[in-house]
Write a protein that holds these residues in place. Structure first.
Motif, PDB file in Angstrom:
ATOM      1  N   SER A 186      12.223  51.018  72.806  1.00 57.08           N
ATOM      2  CA  SER A 186      12.578  51.052  73.998  1.00 57.08           C
ATOM      3  C   SER A 186      13.649  50.124  74.305  1.00 57.08           C
ATOM      4  O   SER A 186      14.360  50.531  75.487  1.00 57.08           O
ATOM      5  CB  SER A 186      11.411  50.055  74.687  1.00 57.08           C
ATOM      6  OG  SER A 186      10.953  49.112  73.915  1.00 57.08           O
ATOM      7  N   LYS A 187      14.302  49.195  73.733  1.00 60.53           N
ATOM      8  CA  LYS A 187      15.403  48.587  73.988  1.00 60.53           C
ATOM      9  C   LYS A 187      16.804  49.382  73.637  1.00 60.53           C
ATOM     10  O   LYS A 187      17.762  49.310  74.316  1.00 60.53           O
ATOM     11  CB  LYS A 187      15.615  47.193  73.340  1.00 60.53           C
ATOM     12  CG  LYS A 187      14.733  46.305  73.827  1.00 60.53           C
ATOM     13  CD  LYS A 187      15.088  45.835  75.438  1.00 60.53           C
ATOM     14  CE  LYS A 187      14.054  44.745  75.900  1.00 60.53           C
ATOM     15  NZ  LYS A 187      14.731  44.295  77.345  1.00 60.53           N
ATOM     16  N   ALA A 188      16.624  50.319  72.542  1.00 61.99           N
ATOM     17  CA  ALA A 188      17.689  50.932  72.238  1.00 61.99           C
ATOM     18  C   ALA A 188      17.775  52.190  73.338  1.00 61.99           C
ATOM     19  O   ALA A 188      18.986  52.314  73.913  1.00 61.99           O
ATOM     20  CB  ALA A 188      17.341  51.910  70.896  1.00 61.99           C
ATOM     21  N   ALA A 189      16.540  52.831  73.844  1.00 57.21           N
ATOM     22  CA  ALA A 189      16.694  53.821  74.987  1.00 57.21           C
ATOM     23  C   ALA A 189      17.515  53.230  76.261  1.00 57.21           C
ATOM     24  O   ALA A 189      18.029  53.550  77.125  1.00 57.21           O
ATOM     25  CB  ALA A 189      15.352  54.193  75.301  1.00 57.21           C
ATOM     26  N   LEU A 190      16.903  52.001  76.343  1.00 51.75           N
ATOM     27  CA  LEU A 190      17.401  50.895  77.782  1.00 51.75           C
ATOM     28  C   LEU A 190      19.006  50.812  77.598  1.00 51.75           C
ATOM     29  O   LEU A 190      19.645  51.013  78.432  1.00 51.75           O
ATOM     30  CB  LEU A 190      16.531  49.605  77.912  1.00 51.75           C
ATOM     31  CG  LEU A 190      17.152  49.020  78.932  1.00 51.75           C
ATOM     32  CD1 LEU A 190      17.057  49.598  80.438  1.00 51.75           C
ATOM     33  CD2 LEU A 190      16.662  47.392  78.798  1.00 51.75           C
ATOM     34  N   HIS A 191      19.456  50.465  76.394  1.00 49.43           N
ATOM     35  CA  HIS A 191      20.842  50.174  76.012  1.00 49.43           C
ATOM     36  C   HIS A 191      21.645  51.442  76.548  1.00 49.43           C
ATOM     37  O   HIS A 191      22.627  51.486  77.184  1.00 49.43           O
ATOM     38  CB  HIS A 191      21.219  49.913  74.686  1.00 49.43           C
ATOM     39  CG  HIS A 191      22.715  49.481  74.296  1.00 49.43           C
ATOM     40  ND1 HIS A 191      23.043  48.538  74.933  1.00 49.43           N
ATOM     41  CD2 HIS A 191      23.427  49.968  73.530  1.00 49.43           C
ATOM     42  CE1 HIS A 191      24.298  48.412  74.360  1.00 49.43           C
ATOM     43  NE2 HIS A 191      24.565  49.216  73.522  1.00 49.43           N
TER      44      HIS A 191
END
Length: 272
Positions: A186-191
């Motif tokens: 989820s954080k990779a997608a947000l980044h």
């Protein structure tokens, strides 16, 4: 990673830039979010914060007089419009949005093969879809901020200033840690969302920052790594001071780059 707790306080120039700025922060009752609420308020910003627990929202609002507490869950699609309306009503517009609220997805952490679909959905809802929906709902307000600041700057003979969106990232967004699957995905997608939105919004003088504060002594980290030695972790107040300086630089349209020795990683593009 070694903690960095000796960041210098915000200088007079940072205080001047932030004074009167309208800032909304999600996840504002603990950890980095609470530290940002305190730091930005101390620099003269108008602050509204969002969190799920009504009692904790009330306590935080009482602790820092003059700030605006909003009860809401950014992971809840149906709540986003109301939260955006309440932010605008409380602040009379918006100059800076900090998407800080996060979810681990699974507690305790577990391998992806043992992660339920519902847990992955929970992480995506809080860490990706929530920030996307809230930013999208507030883009009109951020555009309005740019127009207001352009008019004020021209009247005062100053350069143009930018509106700013900050998405709180993590090194788990770029490093595949075993057990951190739902959170890391989820954080990779947000980044990456931040990087794409920066390319699209920079022409509107809205800068989108992706900020990794490092491993901090927060309730979320304690839930993820219960046996961690807190003395090795960064204090949220130190990360907040660094981010507040970066926000002031972005408002001024200055090029941002985190030093190689910095605990955090910051990515942003700027207009020419």
């Amino acid at each position: 990673m070694n903690p960095i707790d000796h960041d210098p306080p915000a200088d007079a120039a940072t205080r001047t830039v932030l004074r009167g700025r309208r800032v909304a922060i999600t996840g504002g009752t603990s950890g980095l979010g609470l530290a940002l609420v305190r730091e930005l308020h101390s620099q003269g910003a108008q602050v509204a914060f969002v969190a799920r627990d009504a009692a904790r929202v009330g306590r935080t609002a009482a602790e820092v007089p003059g700030i605006h507490g909003i009860v809401g869950d950014i992971a809840d699609k149906e709540a986003i419009h109301r939260i955006a309306l309440q932010i605008n009503a409380a602040l009379g517009g918006l100059d800076v949005l900090v998407n800080n609220a996060s979810s681990l997805g699974t507690v305790p952490l577990r391998p992806l093969a043992d992660t339920d679909c519902e847990d992955l959905e929970r992480a995506l809802a809080a860490n990706l879809l929530g920030p996307f929906r809230l930013t999208r709902a507030l883009l009109g307000s951020l555009d309005g901020s740019v127009r207001e600041q352009r008019a004020d700057g021209e009247a005062a003979g100053q350069g143009k200033r930018h509106a700013v969106v900050v998405n709180i990232s993590s090194d788990a967004a770029v490093t595949p840690y075993a057990g951190w699957g739902a959170y890391g995905i989820s954080k990779a997608a947000l980044h990456h969302l931040s990087r794409i939105w920066q390319q699209e919004l920079v022409v509107r003088d809205i800068d989108v920052l992706s900020f990794d504060p490092g491993d901090m002594d927060t309730p979320l980290h304690a839930a993820a790594v219960p046996d961690a030695d807190s003395s090795t972790l960064r204090q949220p107040a130190a990360a907040a001071r660094e981010l507040v300086t970066a926000i002031a630089d972005a408002i001024e349209g200055r090029t941002l780059a985190a030093p190689e020795a910095s605990h955090s990683q910051l990515e942003v593009g700027t207009t020419a």
